[in-house]
Design an enzyme around this catalytic site. Structure first.
Site, short mmCIF file in Angstrom:
data_model
loop_
_atom_site.label_atom_id
_atom_site.label_comp_id
_atom_site.label_asym_id
_atom_site.label_seq_id
_atom_site.Cartn_x
_atom_site.Cartn_y
_atom_site.Cartn_z
N GLY A 744 -26.30 10.91 -78.33
CA GLY A 744 -27.62 10.26 -78.34
C GLY A 744 -27.57 8.80 -78.00
N GLU A 745 -26.47 8.15 -78.30
CA GLU A 745 -26.46 6.69 -78.16
C GLU A 745 -25.51 6.17 -77.10
OE1 GLU A 745 -27.25 4.95 -82.43
OE2 GLU A 745 -26.62 7.03 -82.46
#
Ligand SMILES: Cc1cc2nc3c(=O)[nH]c(=O)nc-3n(C[C@H](O)[C@H](O)[C@H](O)COP(=O)(O)OP(=O)(O)OC[C@H]3O[C@@H](n4cnc5c(N)ncnc54)[C@H](O)[C@@H]3O)c2cc1C
Ligand code: SF4
Lengths: 785, 328
Positions: A744-745
């Site tokens: 996600g990051e």
């Protein structure tokens, strides 16, 4: 113990996992059937709350004139600090902090006193029968605040800088050291010293934060809340309101993005619950877009000074990092850029110092890759400088400084495929054709440049539970109190559950977003997929153990009298490992046993060193201080590389990204389609931070001047080229059952540096202040190369 | 937002009559400017008079030039073949503006009357001389990154018109047809329509109370046919101009016979630069001429801390636009 089937003896069989399954919730979303938190309008007697906020950033509330507002039709109540019931606990006390748990971010709770600490602070709540009535009455309500001169940021002449190190509650690190960095830097034959700034950024998910609070009984609350973690929110609300957790239910069926700002508990959720209790009706509160700039945190404005010392060949000898940033009056929060600084490259001498200034702003918070995103801009830009200074290819200098072990702990990596990311990315991009000199490639009016940067993100440790219920008819319900931020959790966990249970994805219903479901961690810190998938896996194992035990004592089963350890499960069939022909389908076994269904329950861990974690559960800790407490003796990270081409107009100062390649090694990729979306989304957000995103606070009044999406710019389609994304196939046996690292990051990490490095290659000018807007490009072009 | 009533007017007379009865009322066309202001509490009309049924439509050739009804929408005008062929700069100024959705809703009259994007003006929590005369101008020493450098005053440095169309209209001598409550029409050139802030930044144009914009007429001219609108912004689309230039040249045998220049994003109003035109007219169409014109255009600039870059940016934008038109 011997008779128990061993966990993880066989890797999970993948049929659905790894396939580009389209979103299982896609149809519900495009048809409008998907209900977001503000859409639970069926509650009987639902009324609407509107928050009135302070115009000024500092002062005292000295009076209210509610006479006009009271007269407005439909108005039910007006609450101020004088009449709003108080929460039982707040984050201001140690006891409160403990009860509220890891989701407390801003310890200050508005509407408790007459003091105003930041512009946009709630000073009153108006409740009315309709939203329009509430808005109108709120506009008529007069709140007098006697203003005082605020501090706008760390750059304010009135700001006082301090090192938060050693303070017990500090959410920021003070000083970190390894080796003798200052001396090593002074002696280093090659040096790069540079200062970088990063504007205040806001998450701005498409869906604004919203809360509907419904007291189903005097001591039982149900909240529909736009949150990244229903279990966290449940605990937090129970802490604030002094209720047993079991009496608080939090529901988030769909979330329109969060990027971190919906991870913590914020005052508006608590205030809605208090308001609903006071008016005795369900209350809905939706933040306005301008309120989204002052209610749910932000990435703090910050300055980083980085000093790199290296050998003539480009090997790092010393890295010194100093960060200065703005925080609120109560919380010593700063993104921990230093974690990233200390682990990315092999470097014997390291020092990081954090300094803060308290200003009249709310507490900043985690925003996609907190620390790594701005930190990588500084480090990856300076490393690029070093490469040019020494005449080394940017990829070469990164390979030269490749960390074979985690330099911050000395531990081996659980897996690391960074070299393959560089290699594959370079091939996809055509890096070998790069002109080693900058400022030389022209395309008409444009200067064309190529840049690259490394990405990494830690595997933060987390844990959570799951329940699977398998029906003899071949269907299954799988439950986790997870949230899907819109990233695809519904879909990928459906795929995982299908494979764990040996059935097709369309036979699985995955339920999430309700705190009555098995408790789990938030979707944040890139922990969701790893935590939820391993919990579903262990819950399925639990189920298969139960069925295996049933089979071996069932005289009618082909497995009668087999040892459970001799039994394996393949695609829903229980069979002898030594003689797979001997066995039976779960359905046959269950039907004979008169079972319509059977449940398994499991606890999954992520990033705790999976196998040993079973002996010692991981702390349910905040993403910021997690990550290094690993129990398998391994350092755990995902890695990646970004490649960027820009076209810079040297006379007009505009920068357009015209080519993009990201290659990510993130463990097992559950679904390449949703994973690709995550990566292009992260890279797009990073390009936004690089080229346009900035929330501007007036330097004297400490109030935002552009809190709307017409003036706070995020990239539009025309800003983003068709992106190439690939994943390196990775098998990581330590992370969790399925070897899933979060993605996600990581995609935002290094993105801004890749853009900045491409601009440097194009123009010969290094731009160190984000966002890199035309005014800054023009100023740089005036400077000699 | 305050309570308001809503009515549709079928004729100009009916519309102006409504405003005569209720001077606080407002006309509404596409609503893309007005509703934003109402939601922010910056406009509180008790009555909205919907004028979209008024017959201010049509895009037609007249003896005075191309006449465009004030209620045509931005996309329809921007894409109209006559506009594309005869006034490329006007077409581009429309199609580079806002977003497709907004352009479908937004009218030409409304576009001309859009309000500044100055963040202090748009938020009633701030002081602002334009919104509350005499309250002060925090932009002078605050966030003035996007604000104007030409025609500004100590009371206000906003680009009162932040958009694009009027910049092109100002360049090409467009004339507005206005109609007042008595049914009387008057013609006002766009260059005389907007007012400089001076000490009264709240007064932005010469429109009388209740007066309607009926149409805009753009004279036919060689320099309009050979024209362009160049818009500079950090985001590739869906953003206001940091600087823009509407330029048109009639070049014959390498010499500029006539020239039109207006700048956007940098002026307190759409900034027609006769100084630049003077430099250009009769001069050779060379880079040196264009640069001299750009210098002349920005002569009177009064930059502030965060918008000083606009001097150079506007000059470069103008030079680039002139080069594009000259085919250099
Ligand atoms: C997010 C956003 C981005 C934008 N970007 C750009 C851009 O890049 N470039 C650009 O040029 N513009 C831009 N705009 C502005 C947009 O072009 C205007 O909002 C639009 O043109 C206004 O037209 P309307 O018909 O909606 O006006 P309305 O909102 O209906 O009216 C605006 C004002 O004009 C008055 N009015 C309208 N018609 C008449 C008339 N015929 N006679 C007298 N008075 C009248 C109304 O009373 C009101 O005061 C943007 C707007 C938004 C919201
Ligand atoms: S520049 Fe003009 S609009 Fe902006 S704050 Fe100053 S007076 Fe108001």
């Amino acid at each position: 113990m011997n008779s128990e089937p061993a966990f993880f003896e066989t890797p999970p069989q993948t049929v659905a996992v790894g396939q580009p399954l389209s979103r299982v919730d896609g149809r519900a979303k495009v048809t409008g059937a998907a209900k977001y938190s503000a859409e639970f309008n069926h509650l009987p007697g639902l009324v609407h709350a509107v928050i009135k906020t302070s115009d000024v950033a500092k002062g005292r509330v000295t009076g209210f004139d509610s006479s006009a507002a009271q007269r407005e039709p439909g108005v039910l109540a007006i609450f101020t600090h004088q009449n709003l019931p108080k929460p039982v606990l707040t984050g201001e006390t140690k006891e409160g902090k403990e009860a509220i748990g890891p989701s407390i971010q801003m310890t200050f709770m508005p509407l408790q006193s007459d003091q105003v600490f930041y512009a946009g602070q709630p000073v009153a709540i108006v409740v009315a029968d309709t939203l329009e009535h509430a808005q109108h009455a709120a506009a008529k309500l007069r709140v007098t605040v006697t203003p005082e001169a605020p501090v706008a940021s760390y750059q304010d002449a009135k700001a006082q800088l301090f090192n938060p190190g050693g303070k017990p509650d500090a959410d920021a690190e003070g000083t970190k050291r390894r080796g003798k960095a200052a001396a090593a830097f002074a002696a280093a034959p090659a040096q790069v010293t540079a200062t970088y700034t990063h504007a205040t950024n806001h998450h701005n998910p498409m869906e604004p934060s919203a809360t509907i609070a419904h007291w189903e009984a005097a001591d039982r609350l149900t909240v529909y809340d736009a949150t990244q973690g229903v279990s966290w929110q449940q605990r937090a609300l129970s802490g604030f309101l002094g209720l047993p957790m079991e009496q608080v239910r939090v529901i988030t069926k769909y979330l329109g993005g969060g990027f971190g700002c919906k991870g913590p508990i914020w005052p508006h959720s608590v205030l809605t619950a208090l308001t609903a209790k006071a008016v005795g009706r369900p209350v809905k509160l939706v933040l306005t877009r301008p309120q989204m700039f002052t209610s749910v945190g932000h990435r703090e404005d910050q300055e980083q000074t980085l000093r790199l010392g290296a050998t003539k060949e480009g090997k790092l000898l010393a890295l010194l990092h100093e960060k200065t940033s703005t925080t609120s009056q109560w919380d010593d929060y700063a993104e921990t850029n230093s974690k990233f600084m200390g682990m990315l490259y092999q470097c014997p001498n390291f020092e990081a110092i954090t300094k803060l200034a308290k200003a009249n702003v709310m507490t900043p918070t985690w925003m996609r890759a907190p620390g790594e995103a701005p930190g990588s801009f500084a480090l990856e830009s300076s490393l690029d400088d070093l490469a040019y200074q020494l005449g080394i290819d940017p990829i070469q200098i990164r390979l030269l400084n490749h960390a074979d072990k985690d330099p911050s702990t000395g531990q081996p990596w659980s897996s690391k495929s960074l070299k393959q990311c560089y290699q594959r990315g370079a091939a996809l991009f055509g890096w070998s054709k790069r002109n080693p000199k900058n400022g030389l490639t022209r395309d008409g009016k444009y200067l064309v440049g190529w840049g690259m940067a490394t990405a990494t993100y830690p595997v933060n440790n987390s844990q959570g539970n799951a329940r699977v219920r398998l029906y003899a008819d071949g269907h299954a319900v799988v439950q986790v109190a997870a949230t899907d931020l819109g990233t695809g959790t519904y879909t990928v966990i459906t795929q995982v559950a299908a494979d764990c249970l040996g059935i097709a994805p369309d036979k699985v219903r995955f339920e999430l977003g309700d705190s009555v479901l098995p408790t789990t961690n938030i979707s944040g810190g890139s922990m969701g997929a790893g935590t939820f998938s391993s919990s579903v896996y262990t819950a399925s194992q639990d189920l298969w153990q139960k069925l295996t035990k049933m089979a071996v004592v069932d005289a009618k089963s082909p497995l009668f009298k087999a040892k459970p350890t001799e039994v394996e499960v393949v695609k829903g069939r229980l069979q002898l490992k030594a003689n797979p022909g001997k066995g039976e389908d779960f359905a046959a076994l269950m039907k004979r046993g008169n079972l319509t269904d059977l449940e398994g329950f499991g606890q999954g861990h992520y990033g705790a060193g999976y196998e040993s974690a079973q002996a010692r559960p991981a702390a349910n800790s905040k993403s910021d201080d997690a990550g290094k407490e690993d129990h398998s003796g391994h350092a755990m990270h995902s890695f990646g590389a970004h490649f960027c081409e820009v076209r810079v107009d040297p006379e007009l100062g505009t920068v357009r990204v015209t080519k993009w390649v990201s290659v990510v090694a993130g463990g097992r990729i559950l679904n390449p389609k949703t994973a690709r979306s995550q990566v292009i989304g992260g890279a797009t957000m990073g390009i936004g931070a690089a080229l346009m995103e900035q929330a501007v606070r007036d330097p004297h009044l400490a109030r935002y001047t552009n809190p709307n999406l017409a003036d706070y710019h995020v990239p539009v389609n025309a800003d983003i080229p068709d992106m190439t994304v690939e994943f390196i196939d990775e098998h990581d046996p330590y992370i969790n059952a399925l070897g899933v690292k979060g993605i996600g990051e990581i995609a935002i990490v290094g993105t801004a540096a890749a853009v900045g490095n491409a601009i440097f290659h194009a123009t010969g000018r290094r731009l160190r202040d984000l966002p890199i807007t035309p005014d800054k490009v023009l100023a740089a072009m005036r400077q000699p190369v | 937002m305050n309570d308001f009533s809503y009515t549709q007017a079928a004729t100009a007379k009916e519309a102006t009559g409504r405003l005569k009865d209720q001077p606080q009322a407002a006309y509404i066309a596409g609503g893309t400017t007005l509703l934003d202001l109402m939601k922010a509490g910056l406009a509180e009309p008790p009555l909205l008079v919907d004028i979209t049924r008024l017959p201010f439509k049509g895009i037609e050739q007249t003896k005075n030039g191309l006449r465009i009804g004030a209620l045509e929408n931005m996309n329809a005008v921007g894409e109209h073949p006559l506009v594309v062929q005869q006034y490329p700069a006007v077409s581009q100024s429309l199609l580079l503006a806002a977003s497709p959705q907004l352009r479908n809703m937004a009218s030409i009259g409304g576009n001309i009357l859009q309000r500044t994007r100055c963040g202090y003006f748009r938020d009633a929590a701030f002081p602002c001389n334009k919104r509350v005369p005499g309250s002060g101008c925090p932009a002078l020493t605050g966030d003035n990154h996007n604000l104007a450098i030409l025609g500004v005053s100590d009371a206000c440095i906003a680009n009162a018109y932040p958009g694009d169309l009027s910049v092109a209209l100002a360049a090409f001598d467009a004339v507005l047809t206005l109609e007042n409550a008595k049914g009387k029409e008057r013609q006002v050139p766009v260059t005389e329509f907007y007012l400089l802030p001076g000490t009264t930044p709240q007064k932005e144009n010469v429109l009388e109370a209740g007066e309607l914009i009926v149409a805009v007429t753009i004279p036919t001219a060689a320099h309009a046919q050979r024209s362009t609108y160049l818009k500079v912004r950090e985001r590739a689309s869906y953003a206001y101009a940091l600087a823009s230039a509407a330029v048109g040249l009639d070049v014959q045998g390498g010499t500029i016979r006539s020239a039109r220049v207006a700048l956007g994003g940098v002026g307190a109003q759409p900034w027609r630069s006769r100084e630049a035109e003077q430099v250009l007219t009769g001069a050779p169409a060379t880079e040196a001429t264009f640069k001299a014109a750009a210098t002349a255009a920005l002569q009177g600039a009064r930059p502030r801390e965060h918008n000083a870059y606009k001097v150079e940016l506007a000059q470069n934008t103008l030079v680039r636009a002139l080069q594009q038109v000259a085919g250099a």
